[in-house]
Design an enzyme around this catalytic site. Structure first.
Site, PDB file in Angstrom:
ATOM      1  CB  SER A 105      25.195  14.743   9.849  1.00 31.54           C
ATOM      2  OG  SER A 105      26.196  14.442   8.889  1.00 31.54           O
ATOM      3  CE1 TYR A 131      28.105   8.201   6.848  1.00 29.42           C
ATOM      4  CE2 TYR A 131      28.249  10.606   6.734  1.00 29.42           C
ATOM      5  CZ  TYR A 131      27.349   9.448   6.338  1.00 29.42           C
ATOM      6  OH  TYR A 131      26.343   9.408   5.664  1.00 29.42           O
ATOM      7  CB  THR A 157      26.884   6.029   9.470  1.00 26.32           C
ATOM      8  OG1 THR A 157      25.915   6.884  10.392  1.00 26.32           O
ATOM      9  CG2 THR A 157      26.046   5.576   8.310  1.00 26.32           C
ATOM     10  CE  LYS A 219      21.037   7.089  10.101  1.00 23.99           C
ATOM     11  NZ  LYS A 219      21.540   7.207   8.642  1.00 23.99           N
ATOM     12  CG  HIS A 243      22.599   6.153   4.338  1.00 22.36           C
ATOM     13  ND1 HIS A 243      23.588   6.016   5.201  1.00 22.36           N
ATOM     14  CD2 HIS A 243      22.525   7.315   4.028  1.00 22.36           C
ATOM     15  CE1 HIS A 243      24.294   7.248   5.262  1.00 22.36           C
ATOM     16  NE2 HIS A 243      23.775   7.925   4.693  1.00 22.36           N
TER      17      HIS A 243
HETATM   18  C1  LIG Z   1      20.223  14.633   2.359  1.00 19.13           C
HETATM   19  C2  LIG Z   1      20.550  13.440   3.228  1.00 19.13           C
HETATM   20  C3  LIG Z   1      21.661  13.331   3.932  1.00 19.13           C
HETATM   21  C4  LIG Z   1      22.120  12.296   4.731  1.00 19.13           C
HETATM   22  N1  LIG Z   1      23.159  12.435   5.398  1.00 19.13           N
HETATM   23  C5  LIG Z   1      23.526  11.412   6.440  1.00 19.13           C
HETATM   24  C6  LIG Z   1      24.593  11.620   7.354  1.00 19.13           C
HETATM   25  O1  LIG Z   1      25.477  12.470   7.190  1.00 19.13           O
HETATM   26  N2  LIG Z   1      24.867  10.500   7.969  1.00 19.13           N
HETATM   27  C7  LIG Z   1      24.161   9.464   8.227  1.00 19.13           C
HETATM   28  O2  LIG Z   1      24.260   8.702   8.902  1.00 19.13           O
HETATM   29  N3  LIG Z   1      22.703   9.435   7.413  1.00 19.13           N
HETATM   30  C8  LIG Z   1      22.579  10.256   6.649  1.00 19.13           C
HETATM   31  N4  LIG Z   1      21.342  10.422   5.980  1.00 19.13           N
HETATM   32  C9  LIG Z   1      20.454   9.123   6.055  1.00 19.13           C
HETATM   33  C10 LIG Z   1      19.520   9.646   7.301  1.00 19.13           C
HETATM   34  O3  LIG Z   1      20.082   9.595   8.658  1.00 19.13           O
HETATM   35  C11 LIG Z   1      18.193   8.462   7.366  1.00 19.13           C
HETATM   36  O4  LIG Z   1      18.717   7.284   7.560  1.00 19.13           O
HETATM   37  C12 LIG Z   1      17.271   8.617   6.369  1.00 19.13           C
HETATM   38  O5  LIG Z   1      17.342   9.846   5.617  1.00 19.13           O
HETATM   39  C13 LIG Z   1      15.947   8.240   6.625  1.00 19.13           C
HETATM   40  O6  LIG Z   1      15.002   8.285   5.562  1.00 19.13           O
HETATM   41  P1  LIG Z   1      13.713   9.281   5.086  1.00 19.13           P
HETATM   42  O7  LIG Z   1      14.770  10.289   4.471  1.00 19.13           O
HETATM   43  O8  LIG Z   1      13.198   8.495   4.201  1.00 19.13           O
HETATM   44  O9  LIG Z   1      13.164   9.593   6.482  1.00 19.13           O
HETATM   45  C14 LIG Z   1      21.293  11.190   5.073  1.00 19.13           C
HETATM   46  C15 LIG Z   1      19.996  11.309   4.062  1.00 19.13           C
HETATM   47  C16 LIG Z   1      19.864  12.395   3.335  1.00 19.13           C
HETATM   48  C17 LIG Z   1      18.259  12.326   2.585  1.00 19.13           C
END
Ligand SMILES: Cc1cc2nc3c(=O)[nH]c(=O)nc-3n(C[C@H](O)[C@H](O)[C@H](O)COP(=O)(O)O)c2cc1C
Length: 360
Positions: A105, A131, A157, A219, A243
């Protein structure tokens, strides 16, 4: 033993401070999308093939030209330092040891170069999630560093022009600025805030900013027309994602969106499609492959595994789920990931149901 993501989550909940657990577990708004994500995979029924040779099931898959032992990958999640002292270094090492792709990330708590070293030492590969920040030079600087450190692709993203509002009531997380480890002190924090003016043209901008020809994956795509526009603007693939229910509450679950996106791109004959959101078991992963995904990403389960067991926790989660997937593939008559495509048979009549619910 069948790996149990729910059990890992229960254990992580006990280990982590409440505000950190809530930050990881929570979704935006009323958490409608968050709740629907997991259930939607289970609303899809599979039509297994019989009398197929499945004595040697192979879960290997090729993602943008790189071979991985498993189609299960680790989604980018920020601030992993709150889950475990080794943070992204542990997650990346665990993924590489399981033969899985790791996505780092923008909001990493560890330096890009340190993570890259760990992955290289374990013989793995990683992608860098971007981002787009209001300060484009800041963004370009990070992207160039990721490219120089050996990222195999960039993940733009696209679903976060503004950050979703999360309502779990447990106060601020302690480490909200951890990611500055990669940016240095900023005179004006708004330089690192999300840019709300990102468009399809930025796919090319990002590729050029890297200074080398790195593929860009977008994404957060839920519509076939957007997926096609991404391809037309040079994206190598898309991740069907909402997300993890953290952006627009009410955005459709990935399982609803995946068939349309995969079908739309297939009609044009190219572009890789991946999915994430609510994938918790080998059967969920098989369902995503059956609906047209080439790989599936795990967000929260990897965080719970990191919190409970560091690098080894992440490795064993991925290895366990891959084994679970291989078992499900054998039962479905699919000896390879490619053969798993198309075994999804019955899905609820979602469009009709959406229309009907509008009339109620
Ligand atoms: C705590 C947390 C932080 C996240 N941070 C980012 C991030 O920095 N960049 C991003 O593109 N997606 C981020 N996401 C989304 C994840 O990449 C992903 O799309 C999502 O967690 C998938 O769903 P799941 O948690 O049900 O497996 C984050 C998700 C969570 C739960």
């Amino acid at each position: 033993m069948i790996p149990d993501a729910a059990e890992l989550q229960r254990r992580a909940r006990k280990l982590l401070p409440r505000n950190v657990y809530d930050y990881y577990a929570g979704g935006s708004g009323r958490e409608r999308t968050l709740r629907a994500n997991e259930k939607a995979w289970r609303d899809v029924w599979l039509a297994p093939r019989v009398l197929r040779e499945v004595s040697a099931v192979d879960t290997a898959t090729r993602l943008l030209g790189t071979e991985f032992a498993t189609p299960l990958a680790v989604a980018p999640t920020g601030y992993q330092g709150m889950a475990h002292p080794d943070a992204e270094l542990a997650t990346a090492a665990g993924a590489a040891r399981a033969g899985a792709l790791f996505v780092l990330s923008t909001r990493s708590s560890r330096r890009i170069e340190e993570v890259a070293e760990v992955v290289a030492a374990a013989g793995g590969a990683w992608w860098f999630q971007v981002y787009m920040m209001r300060d484009r030079d800041l963004t370009a600087g990070l992207v160039r560093r990721a490219a120089a450190a050996g990222a195999a692709a960039l993940v733009l993203t696209a679903d976060t022009p503004v950050v979703g509002r999360k309502r779990r009531d447990s106060g601020e997380i302690a480490a909200g600025q951890e990611f500055l480890v990669n940016l240095g002190p900023l005179a004006d924090m708004s330089a690192a805030a999300q840019a709300a003016d990102v468009t399809f043209a930025d796919i090319g901008w990002l590729s050029a900013a890297a200074g080398t020809r790195l593929p860009v994956v977008v994404k957060g795509v839920l519509r076939a027309d957007d997926a096609l526009a991404c391809r037309e603007h040079g994206a190598a693939g898309v991740i069907v994602s909402n997300h993890g229910g953290r952006q627009l509450d009410g955005a459709m679950p990935s399982a609803f969106a995946l068939p349309g996106v995969a079908g739309g791109l297939r009609a044009r004959g190219d572009g890789e499609v991946y999915a994430d959101g609510g994938i918790r078991s080998g059967e969920d992963a098989l369902t995503a492959l059956a609906l047209g995904a080439r790989a599936v990403f795990l967000g929260r389960p990897a965080l719970w595994a990191l919190a409970c067991g560091g690098a080894d926790g992440v490795r064993s989660l991925l290895a366990g789920l891959t084994d679970d997937l291989a078992h499900a593939m054998a039962l479905a008559g699919a000896a390879t990931v490619a053969e798993a495509a198309g075994i999804a048979a019955a899905m609820p009549p979602w469009p009709a149901r959406i229309a009907a619910s509008g009339q109620n």
